[in-house]
Design a protein around this motif. Structure first.
Motif, PDB file in Angstrom:
ATOM      1  N   MET A 215       6.441   0.650  -3.512  1.00  0.00           N
ATOM      2  CA  MET A 215       6.075  -0.720  -3.163  1.00  0.00           C
ATOM      3  C   MET A 215       5.155  -0.746  -1.949  1.00  0.00           C
ATOM      4  O   MET A 215       4.145  -1.444  -1.919  1.00  0.00           O
ATOM      5  CB  MET A 215       7.336  -1.544  -2.898  1.00  0.00           C
ATOM      6  CG  MET A 215       7.094  -3.036  -2.778  1.00  0.00           C
ATOM      7  SD  MET A 215       6.630  -3.828  -4.327  1.00  0.00           S
ATOM      8  CE  MET A 215       4.950  -4.318  -3.968  1.00  0.00           C
ATOM      9  N   GLY A 216       5.495   0.024  -0.926  1.00  0.00           N
ATOM     10  CA  GLY A 216       4.662   0.076   0.262  1.00  0.00           C
ATOM     11  C   GLY A 216       3.291   0.659  -0.004  1.00  0.00           C
ATOM     12  O   GLY A 216       2.272   0.159   0.499  1.00  0.00           O
ATOM     13  N   PHE A 217       3.235   1.716  -0.813  1.00  0.00           N
ATOM     14  CA  PHE A 217       1.951   2.314  -1.162  1.00  0.00           C
ATOM     15  C   PHE A 217       1.113   1.319  -1.965  1.00  0.00           C
ATOM     16  O   PHE A 217      -0.103   1.232  -1.781  1.00  0.00           O
ATOM     17  CB  PHE A 217       2.159   3.607  -1.955  1.00  0.00           C
ATOM     18  CG  PHE A 217       2.338   4.822  -1.088  1.00  0.00           C
ATOM     19  CD1 PHE A 217       1.386   5.827  -1.066  1.00  0.00           C
ATOM     20  CD2 PHE A 217       3.459   4.967  -0.282  1.00  0.00           C
ATOM     21  CE1 PHE A 217       1.536   6.953  -0.265  1.00  0.00           C
ATOM     22  CE2 PHE A 217       3.629   6.082   0.530  1.00  0.00           C
ATOM     23  CZ  PHE A 217       2.673   7.074   0.539  1.00  0.00           C
ATOM     24  N   ALA A 218       1.754   0.566  -2.867  1.00  0.00           N
ATOM     25  CA  ALA A 218       1.026  -0.437  -3.649  1.00  0.00           C
ATOM     26  C   ALA A 218       0.437  -1.506  -2.738  1.00  0.00           C
ATOM     27  O   ALA A 218      -0.704  -1.952  -2.940  1.00  0.00           O
ATOM     28  CB  ALA A 218       1.958  -1.066  -4.682  1.00  0.00           C
ATOM     29  N   LEU A 219       1.188  -1.922  -1.726  1.00  0.00           N
ATOM     30  CA  LEU A 219       0.687  -2.911  -0.779  1.00  0.00           C
ATOM     31  C   LEU A 219      -0.499  -2.372   0.008  1.00  0.00           C
ATOM     32  O   LEU A 219      -1.510  -3.060   0.197  1.00  0.00           O
ATOM     33  CB  LEU A 219       1.805  -3.335   0.176  1.00  0.00           C
ATOM     34  CG  LEU A 219       2.828  -4.313  -0.395  1.00  0.00           C
ATOM     35  CD1 LEU A 219       4.118  -4.286   0.426  1.00  0.00           C
ATOM     36  CD2 LEU A 219       2.250  -5.723  -0.423  1.00  0.00           C
ATOM     37  N   ALA A 220      -0.384  -1.130   0.462  1.00  0.00           N
ATOM     38  CA  ALA A 220      -1.479  -0.525   1.225  1.00  0.00           C
ATOM     39  C   ALA A 220      -2.739  -0.413   0.376  1.00  0.00           C
ATOM     40  O   ALA A 220      -3.853  -0.725   0.835  1.00  0.00           O
ATOM     41  CB  ALA A 220      -1.055   0.853   1.737  1.00  0.00           C
ATOM     42  N   GLU A 221      -2.588   0.019  -0.872  1.00  0.00           N
ATOM     43  CA  GLU A 221      -3.747   0.189  -1.742  1.00  0.00           C
ATOM     44  C   GLU A 221      -4.371  -1.149  -2.123  1.00  0.00           C
ATOM     45  O   GLU A 221      -5.591  -1.291  -2.166  1.00  0.00           O
ATOM     46  CB  GLU A 221      -3.341   0.986  -2.979  1.00  0.00           C
ATOM     47  CG  GLU A 221      -3.074   2.459  -2.652  1.00  0.00           C
ATOM     48  CD  GLU A 221      -2.383   3.218  -3.770  1.00  0.00           C
ATOM     49  OE1 GLU A 221      -2.279   2.658  -4.878  1.00  0.00           O
ATOM     50  OE2 GLU A 221      -1.957   4.366  -3.530  1.00  0.00           O
ATOM     51  N   ALA A 222      -3.521  -2.160  -2.389  1.00  0.00           N
ATOM     52  CA  ALA A 222      -4.042  -3.479  -2.734  1.00  0.00           C
ATOM     53  C   ALA A 222      -4.831  -4.078  -1.569  1.00  0.00           C
ATOM     54  O   ALA A 222      -5.876  -4.701  -1.765  1.00  0.00           O
ATOM     55  CB  ALA A 222      -2.897  -4.409  -3.138  1.00  0.00           C
ATOM     56  N   ALA A 223      -4.339  -3.881  -0.344  1.00  0.00           N
ATOM     57  CA  ALA A 223      -5.052  -4.388   0.833  1.00  0.00           C
ATOM     58  C   ALA A 223      -6.363  -3.643   1.044  1.00  0.00           C
ATOM     59  O   ALA A 223      -7.398  -4.252   1.361  1.00  0.00           O
ATOM     60  CB  ALA A 223      -4.164  -4.262   2.070  1.00  0.00           C
ATOM     61  N   ALA A 224      -6.351  -2.329   0.849  1.00  0.00           N
ATOM     62  CA  ALA A 224      -7.581  -1.543   1.013  1.00  0.00           C
ATOM     63  C   ALA A 224      -8.625  -1.939  -0.015  1.00  0.00           C
ATOM     64  O   ALA A 224      -9.826  -2.023   0.296  1.00  0.00           O
ATOM     65  CB  ALA A 224      -7.261  -0.048   0.911  1.00  0.00           C
ATOM     66  N   GLU A 225      -8.190  -2.201  -1.250  1.00  0.00           N
ATOM     67  CA  GLU A 225      -9.121  -2.611  -2.302  1.00  0.00           C
ATOM     68  C   GLU A 225      -9.781  -3.952  -1.985  1.00  0.00           C
ATOM     69  O   GLU A 225     -10.889  -4.228  -2.447  1.00  0.00           O
ATOM     70  CB  GLU A 225      -8.380  -2.705  -3.645  1.00  0.00           C
ATOM     71  CG  GLU A 225      -8.011  -1.351  -4.229  1.00  0.00           C
ATOM     72  CD  GLU A 225      -7.123  -1.463  -5.457  1.00  0.00           C
ATOM     73  OE1 GLU A 225      -6.834  -2.618  -5.872  1.00  0.00           O
ATOM     74  OE2 GLU A 225      -6.702  -0.419  -5.979  1.00  0.00           O
ATOM     75  N   GLU A 240       0.932  10.042  -3.403  1.00  0.00           N
ATOM     76  CA  GLU A 240      -0.277  10.061  -2.594  1.00  0.00           C
ATOM     77  C   GLU A 240      -0.946   8.693  -2.635  1.00  0.00           C
ATOM     78  O   GLU A 240      -0.939   8.013  -3.659  1.00  0.00           O
ATOM     79  CB  GLU A 240      -1.260  11.117  -3.127  1.00  0.00           C
ATOM     80  CG  GLU A 240      -0.745  12.544  -3.052  1.00  0.00           C
ATOM     81  CD  GLU A 240      -0.634  13.047  -1.618  1.00  0.00           C
ATOM     82  OE1 GLU A 240      -1.387  12.542  -0.759  1.00  0.00           O
ATOM     83  OE2 GLU A 240       0.200  13.937  -1.370  1.00  0.00           O
ATOM     84  N   ALA A 241      -1.543   8.306  -1.521  1.00  0.00           N
ATOM     85  CA  ALA A 241      -2.348   7.087  -1.496  1.00  0.00           C
ATOM     86  C   ALA A 241      -3.648   7.358  -2.240  1.00  0.00           C
ATOM     87  O   ALA A 241      -4.318   8.368  -1.989  1.00  0.00           O
ATOM     88  CB  ALA A 241      -2.635   6.670  -0.054  1.00  0.00           C
ATOM     89  N   GLN A 242      -4.009   6.468  -3.165  1.00  0.00           N
ATOM     90  CA  GLN A 242      -5.182   6.698  -4.002  1.00  0.00           C
ATOM     91  C   GLN A 242      -6.474   6.215  -3.350  1.00  0.00           C
ATOM     92  O   GLN A 242      -7.540   6.747  -3.626  1.00  0.00           O
ATOM     93  CB  GLN A 242      -4.991   5.993  -5.354  1.00  0.00           C
ATOM     94  CG  GLN A 242      -3.792   6.493  -6.141  1.00  0.00           C
ATOM     95  CD  GLN A 242      -3.854   7.984  -6.436  1.00  0.00           C
ATOM     96  OE1 GLN A 242      -4.879   8.486  -6.899  1.00  0.00           O
ATOM     97  NE2 GLN A 242      -2.783   8.696  -6.153  1.00  0.00           N
ATOM     98  N   HIS A 243      -6.390   5.185  -2.503  1.00  0.00           N
ATOM     99  CA  HIS A 243      -7.613   4.640  -1.914  1.00  0.00           C
ATOM    100  C   HIS A 243      -8.064   5.532  -0.759  1.00  0.00           C
ATOM    101  O   HIS A 243      -7.295   5.815   0.163  1.00  0.00           O
ATOM    102  CB  HIS A 243      -7.392   3.209  -1.422  1.00  0.00           C
ATOM    103  CG  HIS A 243      -8.660   2.442  -1.247  1.00  0.00           C
ATOM    104  ND1 HIS A 243      -9.505   2.643  -0.184  1.00  0.00           N
ATOM    105  CD2 HIS A 243      -9.243   1.484  -2.008  1.00  0.00           C
ATOM    106  CE1 HIS A 243     -10.547   1.837  -0.290  1.00  0.00           C
ATOM    107  NE2 HIS A 243     -10.407   1.123  -1.393  1.00  0.00           N
ATOM    108  N   PRO A 244      -9.311   5.986  -0.778  1.00  0.00           N
ATOM    109  CA  PRO A 244      -9.758   6.975   0.207  1.00  0.00           C
ATOM    110  C   PRO A 244      -9.817   6.467   1.646  1.00  0.00           C
ATOM    111  O   PRO A 244      -9.811   7.264   2.590  1.00  0.00           O
ATOM    112  CB  PRO A 244     -11.162   7.355  -0.287  1.00  0.00           C
ATOM    113  CG  PRO A 244     -11.611   6.194  -1.116  1.00  0.00           C
ATOM    114  CD  PRO A 244     -10.371   5.653  -1.755  1.00  0.00           C
ATOM    115  N   SER A 245      -9.875   5.143   1.851  1.00  0.00           N
ATOM    116  CA  SER A 245     -10.034   4.628   3.211  1.00  0.00           C
ATOM    117  C   SER A 245      -8.718   4.454   3.954  1.00  0.00           C
ATOM    118  O   SER A 245      -8.709   4.161   5.152  1.00  0.00           O
ATOM    119  CB  SER A 245     -10.783   3.286   3.178  1.00  0.00           C
ATOM    120  OG  SER A 245      -9.952   2.268   2.649  1.00  0.00           O
ATOM    121  N   ILE A 246      -7.589   4.620   3.275  1.00  0.00           N
ATOM    122  CA  ILE A 246      -6.291   4.413   3.923  1.00  0.00           C
ATOM    123  C   ILE A 246      -6.027   5.528   4.935  1.00  0.00           C
ATOM    124  O   ILE A 246      -6.114   6.711   4.616  1.00  0.00           O
ATOM    125  CB  ILE A 246      -5.161   4.358   2.879  1.00  0.00           C
ATOM    126  CG1 ILE A 246      -5.308   3.114   1.999  1.00  0.00           C
ATOM    127  CG2 ILE A 246      -3.792   4.355   3.557  1.00  0.00           C
ATOM    128  CD1 ILE A 246      -4.326   3.063   0.843  1.00  0.00           C
TER     129      ILE A 246
END
Length: 402
Positions: A215-225, A240-246
């Motif tokens: 859930m936390g990783f999904a929130l981080a990735e959604a915000a980065a997107e 792993e976090a998928q978004h490269p900017s995190i």
């Protein structure tokens, strides 16, 4: 939101193709430029001429039918598109995309495009529930593809259940909402905590909990997107976090998470504490492995630092969001916790419910803000829940600024 957008519509072979002709027509009427790729199977249901008439563009069916000798068609289409939609998406095309197979015009173009890709599945209810199909969809979602879930109802095969292609207008609404969200968090600094903590007993044993961090990783990735500058403080997890900017900070214990969150807190605009932090830890950590002995044993525990309470005390301009995973009266507990910890909002859920809580890929939550408004978010993937929660947070921030 779709006016003058270049939309590539991929049509694979299923009875729902007839509904996609209406989608192509509606997109064209909204001012989008639509180009269609059909699989060979799709042409068995609706002719290419139908889509050509509706979009006023040629329809592509064959990788080797190069309409312009100066361009390679599938690469040109892949580069041309702002948005790609696969509708209906059969189990076959989903499998091809998940495994990088490129054996026709549609799968080859999808492998080459850098556009945002939306997949609208349509198939028999049992096919949709098959582990292979589920795994393929998870893989594509992990890579950043967007799914428009099918609806429930009567299917062409005679079954009643989930698998019916979403209605054209709802597909358009999803596209418009996503386009509206694009980069709406640009310039905002977001801090998210995720996962469990481990509290050591001795060199080989520890206390922990079932949190996967999803859930936390999904929130981080959604915000980065959406353009945010995201810092993710992660407990010991295997994802792993998928978004490269995190920016990721790995911690293990509650004390390490407390220190990291406090260190990162000051300059953030939004802070979301979704980690499941241990409330207690062993008062003494043994330096050697504890040996088994006859009878019972007792481990004395002490309270860990209350991260959320500390952040609530320090809060100035930050929008602070907590999580509460409960098994009894989650709303009542959440209302009390939000006040006690000085939170701007809290996300609560009953982790005993099927489809909610730890380790799974879906969640069911309620968002409660300072006005004590309760917004219930129905069962959806954790990424979809994350997007909806960010919508709630941004709306509350906007309302507070008025």
């Amino acid at each position: 939101m779709l006016h003058q957008k270049k939309i590539l519509l991929g049509v694979s072979g299923g009875i729902a193709v007839y509904k996609v002709s209406a989608l192509a027509s509606k997109l064209t009427q909204l001012g989008a430029e639509v180009k269609v790729i059909m699989t060979e199977s799709a042409t068995e249901f609706v002719t290419p001429l139908t889509f050509q008439a509706l979009t006023r563009n040629p329809v592509y069916t064959d990788t080797f039918d190069e309409k312009n000798p100066k361009k390679i068609a599938h690469i040109d289409l892949a580069d041309w598109a702002d948005i790609a939609i696969i509708a209906p998406a059969t189990a076959n095309i989903i499998a091809k995309m998940a495994h990088g197979q490129a054996d026709d015009m549609l799968s080859t173009t999808m492998l080459a495009t850098q556009a945002e890709v939306y997949i609208a599945p349509a198939m028999n209810v049992h096919m949709y529930d098959h582990p292979a199909v589920i795994q393929n969809m998870k893989q594509l979602e992990k890579w950043g593809y967007h799914f428009i879930e099918p609806g429930d109802g009567y299917l062409a095969c005679g079954y009643v259940g989930k698998g019916r292609l979403e209605e054209p207008q709802e597909i358009i609404s999803v596209l418009e909402r996503h386009q509206q969200r694009t980069l709406d968090m640009q310039g905002k600094k977001v801090l998210v905590s995720a996962g469990p903590t481990k509290e050591m007993i001795d060199p080989v044993r520890f206390f922990t909990n079932r949190s996967s961090g999803k859930m936390g990783f999904a929130l981080a990735e959604a915000a980065a997107e959406r353009g945010a500058d995201v810092t993710l403080v992660a407990g010991p997890v295997s994802i792993e976090a998928q978004h490269p900017s995190i920016k990721r900070i790995d911690v293990v214990s509650a004390k390490e998470m407390y220190d990291a969150m406090n260190e990162q807190f000051a300059d953030k605009d939004i802070v979301i504490k979704s980690a499941a932090v241990a409330d207690y830890r062993p008062k003494e950590v043994q330096t050697s492995k504890m040996k088994k002995k006859e009878g019972d044993d007792v481990i004395t525990l002490e309270r860990t630092e209350d991260i959320l309470k500390k952040l609530g005390e320090r809060k100035e301009n930050q929008f602070l969001v907590g999580f509460a995973a409960e098994t009894d009266t989650p709303i009542e507990y959440g209302l009390g916790k939000r006040k006690k910890k000085n939170l701007d909002a809290i996300v609560v859920n009953d982790v005993s419910r099927e489809g909610a809580g730890f380790e799974g890929d879906t969640n069911i939550v309620s968002y409660i803000n300072k006005a004590e408004s309760v917004i219930e978010l129905k069962q959806a993937t954790k990424k979809q829940i994350a997007v909806q929660l960010l919508d709630c947070i941004l709306q509350d921030m906007k309302d507070d600024s008025i």
